[in-house]
Design a protein around this motif. Structure first.
Motif, mmCIF file in Angstrom:
data_model
loop_
_atom_site.group_PDB
_atom_site.id
_atom_site.type_symbol
_atom_site.label_atom_id
_atom_site.label_comp_id
_atom_site.label_asym_id
_atom_site.label_seq_id
_atom_site.Cartn_x
_atom_site.Cartn_y
_atom_site.Cartn_z
ATOM 1 N N ARG A 256 55.692 87.404 115.029
ATOM 2 C CA ARG A 256 56.056 86.224 113.981
ATOM 3 C C ARG A 256 54.785 86.061 113.199
ATOM 4 N NH1 ARG A 256 58.499 81.435 116.983
ATOM 5 N NH2 ARG A 256 58.463 80.583 114.714
ATOM 6 N N ILE A 257 53.683 86.799 113.356
ATOM 7 C CA ILE A 257 52.473 86.163 112.720
ATOM 8 C C ILE A 257 52.215 86.377 111.220
ATOM 9 C CG2 ILE A 257 51.151 88.648 112.760
ATOM 10 C CD1 ILE A 257 49.238 85.165 113.777
ATOM 11 N N THR A 258 53.153 87.164 110.593
ATOM 12 C CA THR A 258 53.204 87.226 109.271
ATOM 13 C C THR A 258 53.976 85.904 108.733
ATOM 14 O OG1 THR A 258 53.393 89.712 109.448
ATOM 15 C CG2 THR A 258 53.899 88.648 107.286
ATOM 16 N N THR A 259 54.965 85.547 109.301
ATOM 17 C CA THR A 259 55.797 84.389 108.895
ATOM 18 C C THR A 259 55.084 83.116 109.322
ATOM 19 O OG1 THR A 259 57.296 84.588 110.773
ATOM 20 C CG2 THR A 259 57.984 85.664 108.931
ATOM 21 N N SER A 260 54.066 83.336 109.963
ATOM 22 C CA SER A 260 53.415 82.065 110.663
ATOM 23 C C SER A 260 52.111 81.574 109.842
ATOM 24 C CB SER A 260 53.181 82.105 111.975
ATOM 25 O OG SER A 260 54.287 82.224 112.688
ATOM 26 N N VAL A 261 51.548 82.608 109.328
ATOM 27 C CA VAL A 261 50.007 82.224 108.666
ATOM 28 C C VAL A 261 50.019 83.465 107.522
ATOM 29 C CG1 VAL A 261 49.095 81.382 110.792
ATOM 30 C CG2 VAL A 261 48.715 83.688 110.234
ATOM 31 N N GLY A 262 50.957 84.026 107.017
ATOM 32 C CA GLY A 262 50.945 84.943 106.107
ATOM 33 C C GLY A 262 50.576 84.474 104.798
ATOM 34 N N ASP A 263 50.635 83.173 104.530
ATOM 35 C CA ASP A 263 50.204 82.619 103.280
ATOM 36 C C ASP A 263 48.840 82.262 103.040
ATOM 37 O OD1 ASP A 263 50.513 80.624 104.965
ATOM 38 O OD2 ASP A 263 51.885 79.301 103.629
ATOM 39 N N ALA A 264 48.260 82.097 104.137
ATOM 40 C CA ALA A 264 46.611 81.787 104.301
ATOM 41 C C ALA A 264 45.702 82.640 103.606
ATOM 42 C CB ALA A 264 46.266 81.695 105.585
ATOM 43 N N GLU A 265 45.125 82.203 102.510
ATOM 44 C CA GLU A 265 44.199 83.085 102.026
ATOM 45 C C GLU A 265 42.756 83.145 102.834
ATOM 46 O OE1 GLU A 265 44.503 82.005 97.289
ATOM 47 O OE2 GLU A 265 44.875 80.509 98.435
ATOM 48 N N VAL A 266 42.606 81.920 103.532
ATOM 49 C CA VAL A 266 41.449 82.090 104.637
ATOM 50 C C VAL A 266 41.950 81.901 106.089
ATOM 51 C CG1 VAL A 266 39.350 81.061 105.367
ATOM 52 C CG2 VAL A 266 40.030 81.430 102.859
ATOM 53 N N LEU A 293 47.544 91.078 107.134
ATOM 54 C CA LEU A 293 47.657 89.672 106.575
ATOM 55 C C LEU A 293 46.711 89.710 105.441
ATOM 56 C CD1 LEU A 293 47.503 87.454 109.928
ATOM 57 C CD2 LEU A 293 49.372 87.678 108.412
ATOM 58 N N PRO A 294 47.090 89.049 104.312
ATOM 59 C CA PRO A 294 46.422 88.846 103.269
ATOM 60 C C PRO A 294 44.921 88.508 103.409
ATOM 61 C CG PRO A 294 48.476 88.166 102.669
ATOM 62 C CD PRO A 294 48.687 88.193 104.047
ATOM 63 N N ALA A 295 44.761 87.525 104.275
ATOM 64 C CA ALA A 295 43.214 87.130 104.562
ATOM 65 C C ALA A 295 42.442 88.074 105.257
ATOM 66 C CB ALA A 295 43.228 85.918 105.347
ATOM 67 N N VAL A 296 43.051 88.900 106.067
ATOM 68 C CA VAL A 296 42.474 89.864 106.809
ATOM 69 C C VAL A 296 42.102 91.151 105.859
ATOM 70 C CG1 VAL A 296 42.554 91.459 108.680
ATOM 71 C CG2 VAL A 296 43.469 89.138 109.130
ATOM 72 N N ARG A 297 42.738 91.657 105.055
ATOM 73 C CA ARG A 297 42.839 92.494 104.179
ATOM 74 C C ARG A 297 41.658 92.123 103.095
ATOM 75 N NH1 ARG A 297 48.471 95.058 101.950
ATOM 76 N NH2 ARG A 297 47.021 96.639 101.016
#
Length: 330
Positions: A256-266, A293-297
């Motif tokens: 569930r990590i994508t739907t939990s913090v997937g919108d975080a830029e940092v 995750l966007p922040a990780v990428r």
């Protein structure tokens, strides 16, 4: 020596001065000073609603939980009995101070009453995690002040409020004021320096306490309050996931990590004071969902100790946040 290291040394110097200072600061509460040669006392009301007669300047303090141990150390009070602690979660100075202090309580069991009594305390600091019957027995040993740390989410006492509360009980309000002023100055400096990286940027905080579960912090948690006070927008996904969670922390499966913090830029990951990650966080990092995750990428990931027990942890968080933001400038 880099700027972050210099700032950390400045904060460490302030905390060291408080720890070794003689005397005590003033405090609030109802005055109830005794006459003659007896120690002066006053009456305060703890979070259980109990009026407790405490020394104006406690000399032999016992703490039954790690967060209270750190709080007293930050205020310049070395306990004579402490809850269990781990070297990775304290500074070298604090480790040296605690090295010969008897451990009288663990994180999973009730305090050891005989050990506590053997320290001849003039004040015991306990938490709402302790059973009421045990608290009653602690009160038979010495004046016992109970701090409520069981409420979660928006109802939780913030770390700064808890520090002020401890400062009042310990007669260390002047020391608390010094710490608060230095922290606020440090925070404003960070805000001014990194406004472009902070404003409009969505952030989230994640650590791991259980196998195969990510622990997602709410904006109302202690560390969440620090992040948002800098001007970050807190992750709406994390806010939904952690809504109503005990202590402002929701445990979710790795899936569930994508739907939990997937919108975080940092993204900020939980660590100890040395920046070391727990095995659970390390396992999370190995998953493809985390790597996507966007922040990780975007390589916008930082680490800090998310359980804020006082100003030592809070200042470490600021240092680590600044390090992350500095990396984002490149």
């Amino acid at each position: 020596m880099n700027d972050n290291r210099i700032r950390f040394l400045v904060i460490a110097t302030i905390l060291g001065m408080l720890l070794t200072a003689c005397g005590s600061g003033g405090g609030g509460g109802d005055d109830n000073d005794t006459a003659g040669g007896a120690a002066e006392t006053r009456t305060v009301t703890d979070d259980f609603g109990t009026q407790v007669t405490v020394p104006v300047a406690p000399q032999r303090v016992v703490t039954t939980h790690f967060l209270l141990t750190m709080g007293t150390l930050d205020l310049g009070v070395a306990p004579v009995g402490t809850a269990v602690w781990a070297p990775a979660n304290v500074t070298d100075r604090y480790a040296a101070t605690l090295a010969d202090v008897p451990v009288v309580a663990s994180q999973t069991a009730e305090p050891e009453l005989e050990k506590i009594a053997a320290q001849s305390p003039d004040l015991i600091l306990a938490t709402s995690f302790n059973d009421e019957q045990v608290i009653g027995r602690l009160r038979e040993i010495a004046p016992t002040y109970v701090v409520d740390v069981s409420a979660g989410g928006a109802n939780a006492t913030s770390w700064s409020e808890r520090t002020s509360q401890l400062a009042d009980v310990l007669g260390r309000t002047a020391e608390a004021g010094t710490l608060a002023s230095a922290f606020e100055q440090r925070k404003q400096q960070l805000i001014q320096t990194h406004a472009n990286q902070i404003n409009g940027t969505t952030a989230a905080v994640v650590t791991g306490f259980r196998d195969d579960n990510a622990s997602v912090f709410a904006a109302e948690s202690g560390i969440g309050q620090i992040v948002t006070s800098l001007g970050f927008t807190y992750s709406p996904q994390a806010t939904v996931v952690a809504a109503g969670a005990q202590n402002g922390i929701a445990n979710v499966s790795f899936e569930r990590i994508t739907t939990s913090v997937g919108d975080a830029e940092v993204l900020f990951l939980g660590s100890d004071l040395n920046g070391g990650l727990s095995p659970v966080v390390t396992a999370l990092q190995q998953t493809q969902l985390y790597r996507d995750l966007p922040a990780v990428r975007a390589n916008r990931v930082g680490v800090f100790k998310p359980q804020v027990t006082g100003y030592t942890d809070a200042n470490f968080a600021l240092d680590q946040i600044e390090q992350t933001l500095t990396g984002m400038q490149g």
